[in-house]
Design a protein around this motif. Structure first.
Motif, mmCIF file in Angstrom:
data_model
loop_
_atom_site.group_PDB
_atom_site.id
_atom_site.type_symbol
_atom_site.label_atom_id
_atom_site.label_comp_id
_atom_site.label_asym_id
_atom_site.label_seq_id
_atom_site.Cartn_x
_atom_site.Cartn_y
_atom_site.Cartn_z
ATOM 1 N N VAL A 1 0.825 -1.209 0.000
ATOM 2 C CA VAL A 1 0.000 0.000 0.000
ATOM 3 C C VAL A 1 0.865 1.268 0.000
ATOM 4 O O VAL A 1 0.482 2.285 -0.583
ATOM 5 C CB VAL A 1 -0.986 -0.011 1.184
ATOM 6 N N LEU A 2 2.035 1.212 0.628
ATOM 7 C CA LEU A 2 2.939 2.364 0.552
ATOM 8 C C LEU A 2 3.418 2.567 -0.876
ATOM 9 O O LEU A 2 3.541 3.705 -1.352
ATOM 10 C CB LEU A 2 4.122 2.162 1.493
ATOM 11 N N ALA A 3 3.671 1.480 -1.601
ATOM 12 C CA ALA A 3 4.104 1.600 -2.991
ATOM 13 C C ALA A 3 3.058 2.304 -3.830
ATOM 14 O O ALA A 3 3.384 3.119 -4.706
ATOM 15 C CB ALA A 3 4.397 0.213 -3.570
ATOM 16 N N ALA A 4 1.792 2.008 -3.571
ATOM 17 C CA ALA A 4 0.717 2.657 -4.317
ATOM 18 C C ALA A 4 0.685 4.153 -4.042
ATOM 19 O O ALA A 4 0.617 4.975 -4.968
ATOM 20 C CB ALA A 4 -0.623 2.024 -3.962
ATOM 21 N N GLY A 5 0.718 4.527 -2.765
ATOM 22 C CA GLY A 5 0.646 5.939 -2.417
ATOM 23 C C GLY A 5 1.857 6.727 -2.859
ATOM 24 O O GLY A 5 1.735 7.861 -3.337
ATOM 25 N N ILE A 6 3.035 6.139 -2.723
ATOM 26 C CA ILE A 6 4.265 6.839 -3.111
ATOM 27 C C ILE A 6 4.343 6.977 -4.624
ATOM 28 O O ILE A 6 4.738 8.030 -5.147
ATOM 29 C CB ILE A 6 5.494 6.110 -2.537
ATOM 30 N N GLY A 7 3.952 5.921 -5.357
ATOM 31 C CA GLY A 7 3.957 6.010 -6.805
ATOM 32 C C GLY A 7 3.045 7.109 -7.309
ATOM 33 O O GLY A 7 3.399 7.874 -8.218
ATOM 34 N N MET A 8 1.855 7.198 -6.733
ATOM 35 C CA MET A 8 0.919 8.257 -7.097
ATOM 36 C C MET A 8 1.486 9.631 -6.777
ATOM 37 O O MET A 8 1.467 10.552 -7.605
ATOM 38 C CB MET A 8 -0.395 8.054 -6.342
ATOM 39 N N SER A 9 2.006 9.779 -5.569
ATOM 40 C CA SER A 9 2.500 11.079 -5.119
ATOM 41 C C SER A 9 3.693 11.551 -5.933
ATOM 42 O O SER A 9 3.818 12.744 -6.248
ATOM 43 C CB SER A 9 2.891 10.996 -3.638
ATOM 44 N N ASP A 10 4.584 10.615 -6.262
ATOM 45 C CA ASP A 10 5.745 10.984 -7.067
ATOM 46 C C ASP A 10 5.321 11.470 -8.445
ATOM 47 O O ASP A 10 5.874 12.433 -8.978
ATOM 48 C CB ASP A 10 6.688 9.793 -7.208
ATOM 49 N N ARG A 11 4.336 10.808 -9.046
ATOM 50 C CA ARG A 11 3.887 11.208 -10.377
ATOM 51 C C ARG A 11 3.218 12.593 -10.341
ATOM 52 O O ARG A 11 3.404 13.412 -11.255
ATOM 53 C CB ARG A 11 2.930 10.148 -10.929
ATOM 54 N N ILE A 12 2.450 12.856 -9.297
ATOM 55 C CA ILE A 12 1.799 14.166 -9.172
ATOM 56 C C ILE A 12 2.814 15.240 -8.801
ATOM 57 O O ILE A 12 2.625 16.422 -9.088
ATOM 58 C CB ILE A 12 0.666 14.101 -8.124
ATOM 59 N N GLY A 13 3.923 14.830 -8.172
ATOM 60 C CA GLY A 13 4.916 15.795 -7.720
ATOM 61 C C GLY A 13 4.568 16.408 -6.376
ATOM 62 O O GLY A 13 4.769 17.607 -6.153
ATOM 63 N N CYS A 14 4.048 15.576 -5.456
ATOM 64 C CA CYS A 14 3.633 16.071 -4.140
ATOM 65 C C CYS A 14 4.835 16.570 -3.338
ATOM 66 O O CYS A 14 5.907 15.958 -3.356
ATOM 67 C CB CYS A 14 2.930 14.964 -3.363
#
Length: 511
Positions: free
Chosen positions: A185-198
């Motif tokens: 689940v961390l991989a999912a959230g981090i992958g999303m956040s990195d792509r958005i540029g959080c």
């Protein structure tokens, strides 16, 4: 390597203890340092009640600050968390807690007119060893000094133990429990956040149920890893929630088509004043985007427009768009594969189709579940080479953008929630006025899809009404969100030579 939720929570609290982590619609705020302290205190109380590493705890809570603290406390203990959506009723909840082997069920008091403690008591009465805790007001606490050491941090994703059970209706009558680790689940959230540029300073609107995998793990991961503050509303309201996000200076205004349409409508009521002056983009997913919505959002609300993602409970956030992606991709695609994700497009014969061709999307990646609680379902979920069968039809263009074109699975997606057509059919077939029934999903601009029951009446002179069927289903303990919103009475259901109902024909007839 991100393999432990508690390690991420502790690291963020050490790094930025005074930074705001979340604010809610009651004006309350909590910093990262305060969050760790609150989680440890509640963990100590849970430990006094017998919760240990590996204990399965089901929680069914609204989007409250207290709910976020519950997640942190259970992570501190190394319990197995089983978040359940507030829309679940006794039928679903009893199945879930029984299959999961839950030892504690945490629920709110009466909320939005429904008596959760009464339902929880009924479930506990038929589930051996299940205790109930009702959260009302401040969380009970204990002495953190008495807590055991935190669970060991796994040194690899492969070593990470199962820490989450997420249920999805899928294509079976009973919900299916996906087994996840902190690492998945961390991989999912981090992958999303990195792509958005959080980045620290971003503020995301958490406008959908926190118990959804996209809330209690994906955005919480973004918060503790990237320092993104969460704006919590316990139930989305077209007026109050929009004002909350405006007042709290949202920069990431999610979380899907119905929400984006609500924001547009609010902006159009006052076109001269920017609704969200600090917004960077509008994360989305879970439901198809109507043609032109991205362009309207970008032009009228600002920022980069809609940045959509695609995934499933079993494999969350496989793809995500970024603010720098071209408009033509943002308008029609669901992003590109996130870090570590591999996708295949497979034809009906099981062979990979040529580039750009349509077929079933299959996936491998760090966020894919370990399997279902009911291991007998795994053979259908994964192919012989270990690729997860998403059941979604799509294609991938030369730039890696993923376009979802349909579904193999017989489900209805209503406001991002997966509804099993078979479950509704099985229940309706027991109604005395129903001789045959097929349930199909029809396009709906507001909800994505609506369930339509196509019924052959037992007595053509006295066909059932939609209200009567709805009352019957409620009496079976079915959640309101699964009730058919349309009824069509026919003389005969269309079938192929093998006797299978031609649902595609029904969808085309009534769309």
């Amino acid at each position: 390597m991100h393999t432990s939720f508690w390690a991420e929570i502790a690291a963020r609290a050490d790094a930025t203890p005074k930074a705001e982590m979340m604010a809610d619609d009651r004006g309350r705020r909590m910093t990262y340092g305060e969050y760790r302290t609150a989680a440890e205190k509640f963990a100590a109380h849970l430990a006094e009640r017998g919760v240990r590493e590996g204990t399965v705890v089901t929680w069914q809570l609204p989007t409250w600050i207290e709910s976020v603290v519950v997640v942190g406390a259970l992570a501190r203990l190394g319990a197995v968390q089983n978040p359940v959506m507030p829309i679940y009723r006794e039928r679903e909840l009893a199945f879930v807690t029984g299959q999961a082997g839950s030892r504690l069920l945490i629920v709110p008091p009466v909320w939005r007119g429904f008596d959760y403690p009464e339902m929880a008591a009924a479930v506990a009465a038929r589930t051996e060893g299940l205790d109930v805790m009702v959260l009302s007001g401040d969380l009970p606490d204990g002495d953190p000094a008495l807590l055991p050491p935190p669970p060991a941090v796994p040194q690899s994703r492969e070593q990470a133990p199962v820490r989450w059970y997420f249920y999805t209706s899928g294509t079976t009558a009973d919900p299916k429990g996906a087994r996840h680790t902190d690492a998945t689940v961390l991989a999912a959230g981090i992958g999303m956040s990195d792509r958005i540029g959080c980045v620290p300073g971003d503020r995301v609107g958490l406008v959908f149920p926190f118990a959804h995998i996209g809330g209690c793990t994906t955005w919480l991961a973004s918060s503790v890893v990237h320092g993104v503050a969460m704006i919590l509303t316990e139930a989305f309201d077209p007026v109050a929630t929009v004002e909350l996000l405006r007042r709290e200076r949202v920069t990431l205004a999610g979380a899907g088509t119905v929400f984006h349409q609500t924001y547009l409508a609010a902006q159009r009521r006052d076109p001269g004043t920017p609704l969200f002056p600090d917004v960077r983009c509008f994360p989305g997913g879970a439901a198809p985007k109507p043609p032109g919505l991205h362009a309207e959002v970008k032009k009228e609300l600002g920022g980069a427009g809609i940045v959509a993602g695609w995934g499933l409970t079993e494999a969350p956030i496989l793809t995500m768009a970024g603010p720098e992606d071209p408009d033509e991709a943002l308008a029609a695609a669901e992003g590109r594969p996130n870090c570590g994700v591999r996708l295949r497009v497979v034809g009906p014969d099981g062979r990979e189709v040529p580039p750009g061709g349509e077929g079933e999307l299959r996936a491998k990646g760090p966020q894919v579940m370990l399997g279902y609680l009911d291991a007998s379902l795994d053979a259908e979920a994964f192919d012989e080479d270990g690729w997860f069968r998403t059941g979604d039809l799509g294609r991938i263009d030369e730039g890696g953008n993923v376009y979802i074109t349909g579904r193999l699975k017989d489900v209805i997606i209503r406001k991002g929630e997966t509804i099993s057509a078979k479950e509704i059919e099985d229940l309706l077939s027991a109604h005395p006025a129903v001789a045959e029934v097929a349930v199909v999903g029809l396009p709906d601009a507001a909800t994505g899809e609506r369930a339509c029951a196509v019924v052959v009446a037992s007595d053509p002179a006295a066909p059932p009404t939609l209200d009567a069927l709805g009352e019957f289903l409620r009496g079976q303990g079915l959640m309101v969100q699964k009730l058919p919103e349309r009824l069509e009475v026919v003389g005969v259901l269309p079938r192929n030579p093998a006797g299978k109902v031609l649902k595609k024909e029904l969808k085309e007839r009534y769309a």
